[in-house]
Scaffold this motif. Structure first.
Motif, PDB file in Angstrom:
ATOM      1  N   ALA A 128       0.820  -1.283  -0.206  1.00  0.00           N
ATOM      2  CA  ALA A 128       0.167   0.143   0.002  1.00  0.00           C
ATOM      3  C   ALA A 128       0.847   1.171  -0.029  1.00  0.00           C
ATOM      4  N   PHE A 129       1.822   1.125   0.830  1.00  0.00           N
ATOM      5  CA  PHE A 129       2.893   2.539   0.862  1.00  0.00           C
ATOM      6  C   PHE A 129       3.438   2.617  -0.346  1.00  0.00           C
ATOM      7  N   ALA A 130       3.804   1.646  -1.094  1.00  0.00           N
ATOM      8  CA  ALA A 130       4.611   1.507  -2.247  1.00  0.00           C
ATOM      9  C   ALA A 130       3.708   2.074  -3.407  1.00  0.00           C
ATOM     10  N   VAL A 131       2.474   1.481  -3.540  1.00  0.00           N
ATOM     11  CA  VAL A 131       1.362   2.232  -4.652  1.00  0.00           C
ATOM     12  C   VAL A 131       1.222   3.641  -4.191  1.00  0.00           C
ATOM     13  N   VAL A 132       1.272   4.102  -2.715  1.00  0.00           N
ATOM     14  CA  VAL A 132       0.864   5.332  -2.962  1.00  0.00           C
ATOM     15  C   VAL A 132       1.904   6.195  -3.397  1.00  0.00           C
ATOM     16  N   ALA A 188       4.454   5.385  -5.446  1.00  0.00           N
ATOM     17  CA  ALA A 188       4.471   5.492  -6.940  1.00  0.00           C
ATOM     18  C   ALA A 188       3.597   6.358  -7.581  1.00  0.00           C
ATOM     19  N   THR A 189       2.318   6.209  -7.249  1.00  0.00           N
ATOM     20  CA  THR A 189       1.147   7.126  -7.816  1.00  0.00           C
ATOM     21  C   THR A 189       1.647   8.478  -7.672  1.00  0.00           C
ATOM     22  N   SER A 190       1.864   8.802  -6.490  1.00  0.00           N
ATOM     23  CA  SER A 190       2.133  10.415  -6.230  1.00  0.00           C
ATOM     24  C   SER A 190       3.342  10.695  -7.187  1.00  0.00           C
ATOM     25  N   THR A 191       4.364  10.007  -6.920  1.00  0.00           N
ATOM     26  CA  THR A 191       5.391  10.394  -7.828  1.00  0.00           C
ATOM     27  C   THR A 191       5.027  10.419  -9.443  1.00  0.00           C
ATOM     28  N   ALA A 192       4.352   9.537  -9.824  1.00  0.00           N
ATOM     29  CA  ALA A 192       4.071   9.507 -11.163  1.00  0.00           C
ATOM     30  C   ALA A 192       3.260  10.877 -11.577  1.00  0.00           C
ATOM     31  N   ILE A 193       2.351  11.258 -10.659  1.00  0.00           N
ATOM     32  CA  ILE A 193       1.451  12.498 -10.881  1.00  0.00           C
ATOM     33  C   ILE A 193       2.316  13.729 -10.717  1.00  0.00           C
ATOM     34  N   VAL A 194       3.041  13.666 -10.007  1.00  0.00           N
ATOM     35  CA  VAL A 194       4.035  14.992  -9.761  1.00  0.00           C
ATOM     36  C   VAL A 194       4.895  15.089 -11.004  1.00  0.00           C
ATOM     37  N   VAL A 195       5.450  14.040 -11.618  1.00  0.00           N
ATOM     38  CA  VAL A 195       6.349  14.158 -12.521  1.00  0.00           C
ATOM     39  C   VAL A 195       5.751  14.236 -13.833  1.00  0.00           C
ATOM     40  N   ALA A 196       4.440  14.039 -14.005  1.00  0.00           N
ATOM     41  CA  ALA A 196       3.564  14.048 -15.257  1.00  0.00           C
ATOM     42  C   ALA A 196       3.271  15.531 -15.227  1.00  0.00           C
ATOM     43  N   GLN A 197       2.957  16.277 -14.140  1.00  0.00           N
ATOM     44  CA  GLN A 197       2.724  17.649 -13.857  1.00  0.00           C
ATOM     45  C   GLN A 197       3.704  18.353 -14.460  1.00  0.00           C
ATOM     46  N   PHE A 198       4.857  18.132 -13.738  1.00  0.00           N
ATOM     47  CA  PHE A 198       6.078  18.919 -13.942  1.00  0.00           C
ATOM     48  C   PHE A 198       6.570  18.872 -15.325  1.00  0.00           C
ATOM     49  N   SER A 199       6.391  17.727 -15.963  1.00  0.00           N
ATOM     50  CA  SER A 199       6.870  17.733 -17.213  1.00  0.00           C
ATOM     51  C   SER A 199       5.748  18.356 -18.318  1.00  0.00           C
ATOM     52  N   ASP A 200       4.661  18.275 -18.045  1.00  0.00           N
ATOM     53  CA  ASP A 200       3.732  18.781 -19.037  1.00  0.00           C
ATOM     54  C   ASP A 200       3.878  20.532 -18.846  1.00  0.00           C
ATOM     55  N   ARG A 201       3.953  21.111 -17.588  1.00  0.00           N
ATOM     56  CA  ARG A 201       4.203  22.389 -17.405  1.00  0.00           C
ATOM     57  C   ARG A 201       5.281  22.916 -17.976  1.00  0.00           C
ATOM     58  N   SER A 202       6.449  22.248 -17.794  1.00  0.00           N
ATOM     59  CA  SER A 202       7.743  22.651 -18.108  1.00  0.00           C
ATOM     60  C   SER A 202       7.644  22.741 -19.644  1.00  0.00           C
ATOM     61  N   GLU A 203       7.260  21.619 -20.525  1.00  0.00           N
ATOM     62  CA  GLU A 203       7.070  21.546 -21.754  1.00  0.00           C
ATOM     63  C   GLU A 203       6.432  22.738 -22.442  1.00  0.00           C
ATOM     64  N   SER A 204       5.059  22.949 -21.589  1.00  0.00           N
ATOM     65  CA  SER A 204       4.258  23.892 -22.091  1.00  0.00           C
ATOM     66  C   SER A 204       4.849  25.289 -22.136  1.00  0.00           C
ATOM     67  N   VAL A 222      11.628   5.276  -6.084  1.00  0.00           N
ATOM     68  CA  VAL A 222      12.035   3.994  -5.375  1.00  0.00           C
ATOM     69  C   VAL A 222      12.494   4.442  -3.862  1.00  0.00           C
ATOM     70  N   ILE A 223      12.826   5.510  -3.722  1.00  0.00           N
ATOM     71  CA  ILE A 223      12.983   6.041  -2.160  1.00  0.00           C
ATOM     72  C   ILE A 223      11.646   5.807  -1.492  1.00  0.00           C
ATOM     73  N   GLY A 224      10.493   6.165  -2.128  1.00  0.00           N
ATOM     74  CA  GLY A 224       9.075   6.054  -1.570  1.00  0.00           C
ATOM     75  C   GLY A 224       8.833   4.747  -1.214  1.00  0.00           C
ATOM     76  N   VAL A 225       9.192   3.894  -2.127  1.00  0.00           N
ATOM     77  CA  VAL A 225       8.889   2.480  -1.957  1.00  0.00           C
ATOM     78  C   VAL A 225       9.754   1.956  -0.771  1.00  0.00           C
ATOM     79  N   ILE A 226      10.961   2.271  -0.781  1.00  0.00           N
ATOM     80  CA  ILE A 226      11.970   1.657   0.254  1.00  0.00           C
ATOM     81  C   ILE A 226      11.206   2.317   1.927  1.00  0.00           C
ATOM     82  N   VAL A 227      10.974   3.589   1.711  1.00  0.00           N
ATOM     83  CA  VAL A 227      10.410   4.228   3.025  1.00  0.00           C
ATOM     84  C   VAL A 227       9.348   3.495   3.340  1.00  0.00           C
ATOM     85  N   GLY A 228       8.362   3.364   2.484  1.00  0.00           N
ATOM     86  CA  GLY A 228       7.130   2.673   2.708  1.00  0.00           C
ATOM     87  C   GLY A 228       7.167   1.368   3.448  1.00  0.00           C
ATOM     88  N   LEU A 229       8.009   0.549   2.627  1.00  0.00           N
ATOM     89  CA  LEU A 229       8.308  -0.788   3.237  1.00  0.00           C
ATOM     90  C   LEU A 229       8.923  -0.677   4.415  1.00  0.00           C
TER      91      LEU A 229
END
Length: 194
Positions: free
Chosen positions: A15-19, A21-37, A156-163
């Motif tokens: 559960a911690f790993a999924v949270v 990974a999901t949070s990281t993916a959302i932040v990275v996607a937002q950052f990439s989209d805004r930067s590219e724009s 990866v850091i989030g998954v390790i800390v979550g575990l």
């Protein structure tokens, strides 16, 4: 009794790993989209500026090359009739000319952001500034690559800390369960730590 806590330990970890990974993916996607724009908006404004600067210089078919050399950057200028499809022009230029024929300033770009085409209505024709911007394409590519790399590291850091957190929570639950089991068997002498 330890068996259920092994399951809880791993379910908490997952559960911690999924949270994470999901949070990281959302932040990275937002950052990439805004930067590219932001990079694309900058490239569009440069191309539009070139077309408007050429129009202020009263460019004619005979002076297209000279005015293009006077503009900063590696811009090329072309004049097209507003109707019909410009023969020999790229699909991007044809689309920009078609859209600008309606009387609006138009800026189009290649998918990688390497070339921007600005088309503006000009004395019954359409003035087109073709602005190659390899630096913009490189910046977009770099930001997207670095964001992906940072996202992977953060994930990866989030998954390790979550575990690790899941292991600590499960260990405390196990201690509590052992103490509760001891009390149920009449052992009131087992010390409990907060």
């Amino acid at each position: 009794m330890p068996k259920p806590f092994i399951g809880v330990r791993w379910w908490l970890g997952v559960a911690f790993a999924v949270v994470a990974a999901t949070s990281t993916a959302i932040v990275v996607a937002q950052f990439s989209d805004r930067s590219e724009s932001a990079f694309r908006r900058h490239g569009e404004s440069l191309a539009l500026h070139d077309a408007q600067a050429a129009a202020r210089k009263n460019v004619t078919p005979a002076t297209l090359d000279r005015v293009a050399r006077e503009l900063q950057g590696n811009v090329s200028l072309e004049l097209f009739a507003p109707t019909g499809s410009p023969a020999g022009a790229s699909a991007l230029v044809r689309e920009a000319v078609s859209d600008a024929s309606a009387g609006e300033n138009v800026v189009k770009a290649t998918p990688d952001g390497g070339t921007f085409v600005a088309a503006i209505p000009y004395h019954g024709q359409v003035l087109v500034a073709i602005s190659p911007q390899p630096a913009t394409a490189e910046a977009i590519d770099t930001v997207n690559g670095e964001a992906l790399r940072a996202g992977i590291i953060a994930g990866v850091i989030g998954v390790i800390v979550g575990l690790l957190l899941a292991q600590l929570i499960a260990l405390r639950l196990r201690r509590l369960s052992v103490a509760a089991e001891g009390i149920s068997h009449g052992d009131f002498e087992t010390p409990l730590r907060y």
